[in-house]
Design an enzyme around this catalytic site. Structure first.
Site, short mmCIF file in Angstrom:
data_model
loop_
_atom_site.label_atom_id
_atom_site.label_comp_id
_atom_site.label_asym_id
_atom_site.label_seq_id
_atom_site.Cartn_x
_atom_site.Cartn_y
_atom_site.Cartn_z
N ARG A 64 13.75 -28.65 5.16
CA ARG A 64 12.83 -29.03 4.08
C ARG A 64 13.50 -29.86 3.01
O ARG A 64 12.84 -30.54 2.22
CB ARG A 64 12.15 -27.77 3.52
CG ARG A 64 11.21 -27.14 4.54
CD ARG A 64 10.55 -25.90 3.99
NE ARG A 64 11.50 -24.85 3.69
CZ ARG A 64 11.83 -23.86 4.53
NH1 ARG A 64 11.27 -23.78 5.72
NH2 ARG A 64 12.69 -22.93 4.18
N GLU A 101 23.49 -14.49 4.71
CA GLU A 101 23.42 -13.08 4.32
C GLU A 101 23.81 -12.20 5.52
O GLU A 101 24.57 -11.26 5.40
CB GLU A 101 22.00 -12.76 3.85
CG GLU A 101 21.94 -11.53 2.98
CD GLU A 101 20.56 -11.33 2.41
OE1 GLU A 101 19.72 -12.24 2.56
OE2 GLU A 101 20.34 -10.26 1.83
P1 AMP Z 1 20.72 -20.42 0.69
O1 AMP Z 1 21.76 -21.00 1.58
O2 AMP Z 1 20.72 -18.94 0.67
O3 AMP Z 1 20.75 -21.03 -0.70
O4 AMP Z 1 19.31 -20.77 1.34
C1 AMP Z 1 18.79 -22.02 1.16
C2 AMP Z 1 17.99 -22.47 2.35
O5 AMP Z 1 17.15 -21.43 2.89
C3 AMP Z 1 17.09 -23.57 1.89
O6 AMP Z 1 17.23 -24.61 2.81
C4 AMP Z 1 15.69 -22.98 1.88
O7 AMP Z 1 14.83 -23.85 2.56
C5 AMP Z 1 15.78 -21.66 2.60
N1 AMP Z 1 15.32 -20.49 1.83
C6 AMP Z 1 16.09 -19.45 1.46
N2 AMP Z 1 15.37 -18.51 0.81
C7 AMP Z 1 14.12 -18.99 0.74
C8 AMP Z 1 12.90 -18.47 0.20
N3 AMP Z 1 12.83 -17.28 -0.42
N4 AMP Z 1 11.80 -19.24 0.30
C9 AMP Z 1 11.86 -20.44 0.92
N5 AMP Z 1 12.96 -20.95 1.47
C10 AMP Z 1 14.09 -20.24 1.40
#
Ligand code: AMP
Length: 177
Positions: A64, A101
């Protein structure tokens, strides 16, 4: 108590909270209504590009982040580079494994996509733990680019992605608390 920035009014209605997606316990931020709206998408491009100067390239993170990244690149009048999941990009590749995670994932850039000293902005739709954006920043640095800033439409502040992204500058249109 410090004042918390309020979200842009045009953004609030086009982000939908979906409970228990894609797994039980996850509160998913669905930006589909944002991309479905031409006017909201235009405003998003203006807001994501706001204040950025002398940028050479925008990197958007699969999947996205491609949407938010491409509209930002177009608004800035610069090119776009896709940071992709493994095995999707041809040619010489720079690759990084990063922690999720639960488990790990891999992100890749084409080695030729970033030139030495390119000023780069990294864009994703949502910053959660910050791991994905941090991996993209590390890839850009390895290729000799300068990460000017990391930007996102939404940032889930409770997960403290900024700690993982330090010392990079981070800016989100909506800091969700
Ligand atoms: P992170 O690496 O944990 O910062 O996760 C970021 C990626 O996961 C992004 O590319 C988001 O599209 C997706 N993502 C993580 N958590 C969410 C959420 N609660 N809602 C939508 N997309 C999320």
């Amino acid at each position: 108590m410090s004042q918390q920035p309020s979200p842009p009014p045009w953004l609030v209605d086009v982000v939908h909270d979906i409970e228990d997606f894609p797994k039980p316990g996850i509160g998913f931020k669905d930006l589909s209504p944002l991309w479905r709206s031409s006017s909201a998408t235009s405003r998003c491009a203006v807001a994501l590009a706001d204040g950025l100067e002398n940028i050479d390239v925008v990197v958007g993170v699969e999947a996205r982040g491609f949407l938010a990244g491409m509209i930002t690149a177009q608004r800035l009048g610069v090119g776009f580079v896709a940071a992709r999941k493994p095995g999707k990009l041809p040619g010489s590749i720079e690759s990084i494994e990063y922690d999720l995670e639960y488990g790990s994932d891999i992100l890749e850039l084409q080695s030729s996509s970033i030139a030495a000293d390119d000023r780069v902005v990294i864009i994703d739709d949502v910053i959660a733990t910050g791991g994905t954006a941090a991996a993209a920043a590390a890839l850009v640095s390895r290729l000799g680019g300068e990460v000017v800033e990391i930007r996102a439409v939404l940032e889930l502040m409770a997960l403290d992605g900024r700690a993982k992204l330090a010392p990079n500058r981070v800016h989100s249109l909506w800091e969700v608390r």
